[in-house]
Design an enzyme around this catalytic site. Structure first.
Site, PDB file in Angstrom:
ATOM      1  N   SER A 248       4.473   1.229  -0.653  1.00 38.08           N
ATOM      2  CA  SER A 248       5.806   1.087  -1.242  1.00 38.08           C
ATOM      3  C   SER A 248       5.782   0.196  -2.478  1.00 38.08           C
ATOM      4  CB  SER A 248       6.744   0.467  -0.208  1.00 38.08           C
ATOM      5  OG  SER A 248       6.284  -0.821   0.140  1.00 38.08           O
TER       6      SER A 248
ATOM      7  N   ASP B 218       9.575  -7.271   5.320  1.00 40.77           N
ATOM      8  CA  ASP B 218       8.467  -6.364   5.596  1.00 40.77           C
ATOM      9  C   ASP B 218       8.205  -6.162   7.101  1.00 40.77           C
ATOM     10  OD1 ASP B 218       6.414  -4.654   5.440  1.00 40.77           O
ATOM     11  OD2 ASP B 218       5.208  -5.815   4.033  1.00 40.77           O
TER      12      ASP B 218
ATOM     13  N   GLU C 201       3.518 -14.317   2.112  1.00 45.74           N
ATOM     14  CA  GLU C 201       4.049 -13.290   1.184  1.00 45.74           C
ATOM     15  C   GLU C 201       5.277 -12.611   1.770  1.00 45.74           C
ATOM     16  OE1 GLU C 201       0.749 -13.531   1.910  1.00 45.74           O
ATOM     17  OE2 GLU C 201      -0.404 -12.229   0.568  1.00 45.74           O
TER      18      GLU C 201
ATOM     19  N   SER D 107       0.831  -1.204   0.000  1.00 43.04           N
ATOM     20  CA  SER D 107       0.000   0.000   0.000  1.00 43.04           C
ATOM     21  C   SER D 107       0.863   1.250   0.000  1.00 43.04           C
ATOM     22  CB  SER D 107      -0.881   0.043   1.238  1.00 43.04           C
ATOM     23  OG  SER D 107      -1.347  -1.216   1.553  1.00 43.04           O
TER      24      SER D 107
ATOM     25  N   ASP E 213       3.174  -9.127  11.154  1.00 45.44           N
ATOM     26  CA  ASP E 213       2.543  -9.344   9.845  1.00 45.44           C
ATOM     27  C   ASP E 213       3.206 -10.512   9.132  1.00 45.44           C
ATOM     28  OD1 ASP E 213       0.736  -8.935   7.832  1.00 45.44           O
ATOM     29  OD2 ASP E 213       1.812  -7.275   6.893  1.00 45.44           O
TER      30      ASP E 213
ATOM     31  N   LYS F 252      13.327  -0.953  -1.897  1.00 49.61           N
ATOM     32  CA  LYS F 252      11.969  -0.579  -1.508  1.00 49.61           C
ATOM     33  C   LYS F 252      11.865   0.939  -1.623  1.00 49.61           C
ATOM     34  CE  LYS F 252       8.735  -1.578   2.211  1.00 49.61           C
ATOM     35  NZ  LYS F 252       8.467  -2.580   3.224  1.00 49.61           N
TER      36      LYS F 252
ATOM     37  N   GLU G  37       8.605 -15.538  -3.196  1.00 48.23           N
ATOM     38  CA  GLU G  37       7.788 -15.711  -1.985  1.00 48.23           C
ATOM     39  C   GLU G  37       7.445 -17.167  -1.667  1.00 48.23           C
ATOM     40  OE1 GLU G  37       4.225 -13.577  -2.807  1.00 48.23           O
ATOM     41  OE2 GLU G  37       5.232 -11.632  -2.866  1.00 48.23           O
TER      42      GLU G  37
END
Ligand code: ADE
Length: 496
Positions: free
Chosen positions: A52, A183, A169, A50, A165, A69, A126
């Site tokens: 990056s 992340d 992924e 959302s 999180d 990133k 991933e």
């Protein structure tokens, strides 16, 4: 907005690094000078969030590949996400490239519009893609990657960081098929949080604790209610990932975030037939509503009780050995040499455009006789599109003409799900959940897509990355294959 930028290794280099089995070599500090976008050639978009976009990039001086990133400052400020960006940088700095299971932050820099994080490029992509590709993992593979995740969490939690999180992924694979967790935008540094809370009024604290972070399907019950998230929230996510590796699907599924949250709060999930019994026992012990009752949550030495679970019987935790061979294909994303270094508006747009599917080939003239499903004049297409507006599924196909539709059972891992399949011009092959009326996905088209009927009911669709197992309960598998082949001949005549 300004974040302090520079060589992330410089602090770490001054420290004496105690090398344990977790540690990997910190890359040499090549230069102390500041970096800028013109030090890199930006290639393919590797991922988008959302806030990056992650690009594959090549250092023009060393030819080394990195994942960069890129965050738009204006967007971050507008959405009040500065704190998250700072946190991510701080967490990556704390990890300092000292554990092999995390992406390493090499550099940060900025220009007038953007912030840049130069990270390890995870060549094998991933975990989610691998689970999808293989439908699910066998038990050896599940054991190995669960063990790597446990070691990674031991290290992360030892540094007093909660990821918050964790999901397939965000688990990437390096070139040797070891995991690289990425992340940290939702991460929490426990010590900082405690200190801040000690200095804040109770109401402020409660307000902060209520903000939702993470991804609906992997979020723990305590993150949905008003109690604070902690290490055990990552243990819940671990349970979800183990479930997904074994079965191919997430444990808590629903047509909306609300329905998913209800299921999480009620611990409402089921194990499909054939789910490995030992893995099931581990998942059951991790997916526990009360955080402190999750396996490992109150271990004096993390995570002894997880390590001692039957799934890991006979495993050497000091040296897990080589990873299982899950795929032979290392994704080779070549950065073309003719590209100029740096990133500007034009390049951002061009790299984004590369993500879009190729434009359809212009339609062929109608051939008679033996009419194909695609043999339609522009007038016929227009007329049928008008009629299609009353079709319940019209809203899912992006204005494309539906050539064939029907209920098909789509098998994935141990599950079969009934879906409305929609073969359209474009070409597209969409599938929609007919109960929740949610678009679940699309089988990606290319000239290499191929359909093959096994019998009247079962058929397979092959794409370069995946084999889809499909079953038409009405017994029209041959018709589906013929329609798919017609569409292929229409759009990719040279491949038919
Ligand atoms: N996608 C997002 N981050 C990535 C990384 N570091 N390497 C490869 N692919 C990615």
């Amino acid at each position: 907005m300004s974040i302090s930028c520079g060589n992330v290794n410089s602090d770490a280099c001054q420290q004496v690094l105690v090398r344990t089995r977790y540690m990997k070599m910190t890359p040499p500090v090549e230069e102390v000078r500041k970096r800028s976008p013109s030090d890199y050639i930006f290639g393919k978009v590797l991922g988008e969030g959302s806030f990056s976009t992650v690009y594959l990039a090549k250092d023009v001086h060393t030819n080394r590949e990195y994942a960069i990133k890129v965050l738009e400052k204006a967007h971050i400020t507008r959405e009040k996400k500065t704190e998250y960006v700072m946190r991510e940088k701080e967490v990556l700095r704390l990890l300092g490239g000292s554990c092999q299971y995390f992406v390493h932050l090499y550099w940060t820099f900025q220009d007038a519009e953007r912030l840049y994080f130069v990270l390890t490029y995870a060549k094998n992509g991933e975990l989610l893609k691998q689970i999808d590709k293989h439908e699910c993992f066998n038990i050896e593979c599940t054991r190995y990657y669960t063990a790597e995740l446990v070691l990674a969490l031991e290290y992360l939690h030892g540094k007093e960081i909660v990821h918050r999180d964790l999901k397939p992924e965000n688990v990437l694979f390096d070139e040797n098929w070891h995991i690289l967790i990425t992340d940290f935008g939702s991460a929490k540094i426990v010590k900082e949080e405690t200190e801040r809370c000690d200095n804040e009024s109770d109401t402020n604290f409660r307000k902060r604790r209520n903000s939702f972070v993470g991804t609906a399907q992997f979020v723990s019950p305590e993150m949905l209610t008003d109690t604070s998230s902690s290490y055990a929230s990552d243990l819940w996510a671990l349970g979800c990932i183990v479930y997904q590796m074994v079965s191919g699907l997430m444990p808590f599924r629903g047509g909306s975030e609300y329905l998913i949250f209800q299921k999480i709060l009620n611990l409402e999930y089921e194990y499909p037939e054939g789910f490995d019994k030992i893995a099931k026992d581990l998942v059951e012990k991790l997916l526990v509503i009360v955080p402190n009752k999750r396996l490992g949550a109150i271990d004096a030495k993390p995570y002894v009780s997880i390590r001692e679970h039957e799934l890991f019987n006979g495993l050497n935790w000091v040296n897990l050995g080589p990873p299982p061979i899950i795929s032979d294909s290392i994704s080779e994303h070549i950065i073309p040499d003719h590209l100029e270094p740096g990133l500007d508006e034009e390049k951002v747009s061009r790299l984004q455009l590369d993500l879009l599917p190729p434009a359809p080939t212009p339609s062929r003239k109608k051939s008679q006789p033996g009419r194909k499903i695609t043999d339609l004049s522009p007038d016929e297409i227009k007329e049928r599109l008008d009629e299609q507006k009353t079709n319940l599924y019209h809203t899912f196909v992006g204005g494309n003409l539906i050539l064939k539709q029907g209920l098909v059972d789509k098998k994935k891992g141990l599950f079969a799900r009934r879906r409305m399949f929609l073969l359209t011009l474009g070409p597209h092959l969409y599938y929609v959940d007919p109960v929740t009326m949610v678009l679940k996905g699309e089988i990606p088209w290319s000239g290499d897509l191929r359909a093959e009927a096994k019998n009247f009911k079962i058929f397979f669709v092959y794409t370069p990355n995946r084999k889809y197992y499909l079953e038409d309960p009405e017994g029209y598998a041959l018709e589906w294959c013929k329609a798919i082949e017609d569409v292929k001949t229409h759009y990719f005549p040279e491949k038919s």
